[in-house]
Scaffold this motif. Structure first.
Motif, PDB file in Angstrom:
ATOM      1  N   TYR A 138       0.952  -1.082  -0.039  1.00 35.14           N
ATOM      2  CA  TYR A 138      -0.238  -0.062   0.033  1.00 35.14           C
ATOM      3  C   TYR A 138       0.933   1.102   0.122  1.00 35.14           C
ATOM      4  O   TYR A 138       1.922   1.404   0.903  1.00 35.14           O
ATOM      5  CB  TYR A 138      -0.725  -0.150   1.349  1.00 35.14           C
ATOM      6  N   VAL A 139       0.483   2.284  -0.766  1.00 32.28           N
ATOM      7  CA  VAL A 139       1.328   3.446  -0.974  1.00 32.28           C
ATOM      8  C   VAL A 139       0.434   4.593  -0.964  1.00 32.28           C
ATOM      9  O   VAL A 139      -0.857   4.600  -1.124  1.00 32.28           O
ATOM     10  CB  VAL A 139       2.229   3.547  -2.201  1.00 32.28           C
ATOM     11  N   GLU A 140       0.849   5.612  -0.195  1.00 34.72           N
ATOM     12  CA  GLU A 140      -0.093   6.886  -0.056  1.00 34.72           C
ATOM     13  C   GLU A 140       0.945   8.123  -0.292  1.00 34.72           C
ATOM     14  O   GLU A 140       2.227   8.062  -0.285  1.00 34.72           O
ATOM     15  CB  GLU A 140      -0.816   6.921   1.229  1.00 34.72           C
ATOM     16  N   GLY A 141       0.391   9.258  -0.136  1.00 34.51           N
ATOM     17  CA  GLY A 141       1.433  10.566  -0.318  1.00 34.51           C
ATOM     18  C   GLY A 141       0.365  11.802   0.171  1.00 34.51           C
ATOM     19  O   GLY A 141      -0.741  11.852   0.362  1.00 34.51           O
ATOM     20  N   TRP A 177      -8.697  15.302   8.460  1.00 34.54           N
ATOM     21  CA  TRP A 177      -9.537  15.796   7.350  1.00 34.54           C
ATOM     22  C   TRP A 177      -9.536  15.185   6.078  1.00 34.54           C
ATOM     23  O   TRP A 177     -10.270  15.623   5.163  1.00 34.54           O
ATOM     24  CB  TRP A 177      -8.992  17.356   7.134  1.00 34.54           C
ATOM     25  N   LYS A 178      -9.029  14.279   6.001  1.00 37.25           N
ATOM     26  CA  LYS A 178      -8.986  13.338   4.611  1.00 37.25           C
ATOM     27  C   LYS A 178      -9.744  12.017   4.692  1.00 37.25           C
ATOM     28  O   LYS A 178      -9.837  11.542   6.189  1.00 37.25           O
ATOM     29  CB  LYS A 178      -7.602  13.002   4.123  1.00 37.25           C
ATOM     30  N   TYR A 179     -10.110  11.417   3.842  1.00 34.24           N
ATOM     31  CA  TYR A 179     -10.742  10.042   4.149  1.00 34.24           C
ATOM     32  C   TYR A 179      -9.961   9.205   4.541  1.00 34.24           C
ATOM     33  O   TYR A 179      -8.685   9.231   4.332  1.00 34.24           O
ATOM     34  CB  TYR A 179     -11.466   9.643   2.780  1.00 34.24           C
ATOM     35  N   GLY A 180     -10.273   8.251   5.317  1.00 32.76           N
ATOM     36  CA  GLY A 180      -9.419   7.516   6.023  1.00 32.76           C
ATOM     37  C   GLY A 180      -8.400   6.644   5.383  1.00 32.76           C
ATOM     38  O   GLY A 180      -7.512   6.404   5.779  1.00 32.76           O
ATOM     39  N   PHE A 181      -8.836   6.322   4.035  1.00 32.69           N
ATOM     40  CA  PHE A 181      -7.540   5.385   3.244  1.00 32.69           C
ATOM     41  C   PHE A 181      -6.301   6.474   3.155  1.00 32.69           C
ATOM     42  O   PHE A 181      -5.383   5.738   2.813  1.00 32.69           O
ATOM     43  CB  PHE A 181      -8.041   5.056   1.921  1.00 32.69           C
ATOM     44  N   LYS A 182      -6.534   7.508   3.450  1.00 30.81           N
ATOM     45  CA  LYS A 182      -5.129   8.357   3.202  1.00 30.81           C
ATOM     46  C   LYS A 182      -4.186   7.875   4.360  1.00 30.81           C
ATOM     47  O   LYS A 182      -2.997   8.064   4.260  1.00 30.81           O
ATOM     48  CB  LYS A 182      -5.366   9.807   3.250  1.00 30.81           C
ATOM     49  N   SER A 183      -4.783   7.689   5.667  1.00 30.52           N
ATOM     50  CA  SER A 183      -4.082   7.366   7.001  1.00 30.52           C
ATOM     51  C   SER A 183      -3.492   6.038   6.854  1.00 30.52           C
ATOM     52  O   SER A 183      -4.004   5.071   7.426  1.00 30.52           O
ATOM     53  CB  SER A 183      -5.136   7.587   7.954  1.00 30.52           C
ATOM     54  N   ILE A 184      -2.353   6.187   5.984  1.00 30.20           N
ATOM     55  CA  ILE A 184      -1.610   4.461   5.707  1.00 30.20           C
ATOM     56  C   ILE A 184      -1.269   4.182   6.921  1.00 30.20           C
ATOM     57  O   ILE A 184      -0.757   4.550   7.873  1.00 30.20           O
ATOM     58  CB  ILE A 184      -0.542   4.818   4.759  1.00 30.20           C
ATOM     59  N   LYS A 185      -1.459   2.674   7.224  1.00 25.18           N
ATOM     60  CA  LYS A 185      -1.112   1.772   8.201  1.00 25.18           C
ATOM     61  C   LYS A 185       0.305   1.418   8.150  1.00 25.18           C
ATOM     62  O   LYS A 185       0.981   1.131   7.180  1.00 25.18           O
ATOM     63  CB  LYS A 185      -2.216   0.537   8.555  1.00 25.18           C
ATOM     64  N   SER A 186       0.913   0.980   9.246  1.00 22.10           N
ATOM     65  CA  SER A 186       1.968  -0.068   9.627  1.00 22.10           C
ATOM     66  C   SER A 186       3.158   0.386   8.445  1.00 22.10           C
ATOM     67  O   SER A 186       3.652  -0.196   7.615  1.00 22.10           O
ATOM     68  CB  SER A 186       1.748  -1.402   9.185  1.00 22.10           C
ATOM     69  N   ILE A 187       3.510   1.900   8.691  1.00 26.92           N
ATOM     70  CA  ILE A 187       4.455   2.662   7.742  1.00 26.92           C
ATOM     71  C   ILE A 187       6.025   2.011   7.924  1.00 26.92           C
ATOM     72  O   ILE A 187       6.500   1.759   9.057  1.00 26.92           O
ATOM     73  CB  ILE A 187       4.553   4.039   7.840  1.00 26.92           C
ATOM     74  N   VAL A 188       6.373   1.888   6.677  1.00 30.51           N
ATOM     75  CA  VAL A 188       8.169   1.285   6.855  1.00 30.51           C
ATOM     76  C   VAL A 188       8.969   2.027   6.053  1.00 30.51           C
ATOM     77  O   VAL A 188      10.211   1.981   6.260  1.00 30.51           O
ATOM     78  CB  VAL A 188       8.338  -0.153   6.155  1.00 30.51           C
TER      79      VAL A 188
END
Lengths: 263, 200
Positions: A138-141, A177-188
């Protein structure tokens, strides 16, 4: 269609934190399962020690941070509304520290304008990831100014306890303030860049999930309305607030932007 | 093995109570606070899936009769179809009650705005004439030929139901695809047997 305007009803509708059980038994964490109630079980054996985040890209001092080091950056409680793009919401008492604190330590270069994040992904620990229907890891930005905003949190726990596996142990992003999927989990991995980073849901369905994904009751998802939401624990829907109720703090980040085009 | 009238009555009762078990389990869980974190979503989804299951069971009757010679199955088909309608009603009512706060105008607006709701709603509306004409009296009144023609609507309803399910899923289409495959098999059998019949 009578939908009460946010201003008159929002004040009357108190934001009571959801229970620990609600927060930890209803999770979107596709690496473990696409079934929200199954995630807690599937993630129960998730090994999160040792853990480190590699911070690099356009920074003066790239390096890896062990979890202990990150915890030492300080823990504060932040009670935030959490709005999922699917139309449900919770109120969660997170523990954590502002992402800005970590970024300061690596000294972003002047050209850096975005921050890319990557989640842990291990097929042996997450065998159901193959059926997620999204590309993993999973990637986010975020834009850099969003990333260093004081509301943006690296969360390491909730309800005063270390982050439960199903909520993104041991450390995750929270951008309220963003939809939950932006809040990325278990970051490496965290990478500073001058390019718009690819994001998982945008890659999966670009017409449905944009890079910004700010909570916005006036911009509907192509398949459902975003005007209201179901607060977990309640049986009727409540109006969704602009920027999830954090407009006073963050609206200035998007001044002059067409939020319909940059959804 | 030809079941007697009392056998058939017994099996009908058996099917009736079994078909109610999912609902009873949900009510039991609800009463005991065991229904999970999001009972709204759970009930809407469960009733929707049960509607699809009973539609498919209804569509299983003809192939099973022909393939295995179980002619007596026809005795239970109406009940299966009516259970599809029953769970479809619960699906619609929970959606309207929880998701639309009983607002008719809100529901209409939702149907217009969201294609997957429209597909589901049309499928449900098409089920109504089938449920209404399910009684023997109605069959006699409209005539067997027209009745059979009307009840062919179930094919359209089942397709609509599966498409409706597929459209709501965010990325993991496993279960909608399972239903689509099951439906394709049931349709495939009918197409095949129609072809065989046409060939003589």
């Amino acid at each position: 269609v009578v939908s009460p305007s946010p201003t008159d009803t929002a004040a009357a509708m108190a934001d009571k934190p959801n229970t620990f059980a609600q927060i930890t038994r209803y999770n979107n964490f596709y690496e473990f399962s696409t079934n929200k109630t199954a995630v807690a079980v599937e993630a129960s054996e998730f090994v999160t020690q040792p853990w480190s985040i590699e911070v690099g890209g356009m920074v003066a001092k790239p390096r890896a941070f062990g979890l202990e080091e990150l915890l030492a950056l300080g823990q504060e409680e932040r009670i935030y509304r959490f709005r999922c793009v699917e139309g449900w919401s919770m109120v969660i008492p997170w523990m954590g520290f502002p992402l800005a604190k970590l970024l300061e330590l690596v000294e972003p270069q002047s050209g850096a304008s975005y921050v890319a994040f990557e989640s842990y992904y291990d097929k042996r620990q997450m065998p159901n990831g193959r059926f997620a229907g999204i590309e993993l890891p999973y990637v986010e930005g975020l834009r850099l100014d969003e990333a260093v905003h004081p509301l943006t949190l690296l969360a390491t726990g909730l309800y005063g306890q270390p982050m439960p596996n199903q909520n993104g142990a041991p450390i995750r992003l929270v951008v309220p303030w963003k939809y939950g999927f932006k809040s990325i989990k278990s970051i490496v991995k965290i990478t500073l860049t001058n390019q718009v980073p690819p994001t998982t849901w945008n890659k999966a369905a670009p017409n449905e999930y944009g890079f910004y994904s700010n909570v916005n009751p006036t911009v509907d998802h192509p398949r459902w309305s975003q005007a209201d939401e179901q607060r977990i624990g309640e049986f009727s829907r409540r109006p969704t607030l602009m920027f999830n109720g954090y407009a006073d703090e963050v609206a200035s980040l998007y001044r002059g932007m067409d939020l319909k085009a940059f959804f | 093995m030809k079941p007697t009238a009392s056998d058939i009555q017994f099996y009908k009762t058996l099917i009736f109570f079994n078909a109610l078990i999912p609902l009873l389990i949900m009510l039991w869980d609800f009463a005991h606070g065991q229904i999970g974190v999001n009972p709204v979503e759970l009930s809407i989804r469960t009733f929707g899936v049960l509607t699809l299951i009973f539609l498919l069971l209804t569509l299983c009757v003809t192939p099973m009769r022909k393939l295995f010679g179980w002619g007596f199955l026809i005795k239970y088909r109406r009940m299966l179809g009516l259970f599809a309608f029953f769970y479809g009603c619960l699906h619609l009512l929970t959606y309207m009650g929880f998701d639309r706060s009983w607002s008719i105008s809100g529901t209409v607006a939702d149907v217009i705005k969201r294609p997957f709701i429209a597909v589901g709603m049309v499928s449900f509306l098409l089920l109504i004439p089938l449920a209404v004409t399910s009684a023997d009296k109605m069959l006699r009144r409209i005539g067997a030929k027209r009745w059979l023609k009307l009840h062919k609507l179930i094919y359209l309803i089942a397709i609509g139901g599966v498409v409706h399910f597929y459209m709501i899923v965010k990325s993991d289409v496993f279960w909608p695809v399972v239903f689509a495959v099951a439906l394709s098999v049931l349709f495939g059998y009918r197409i095949y047997s129609a072809y065989q019949k046409a060939r003589g």
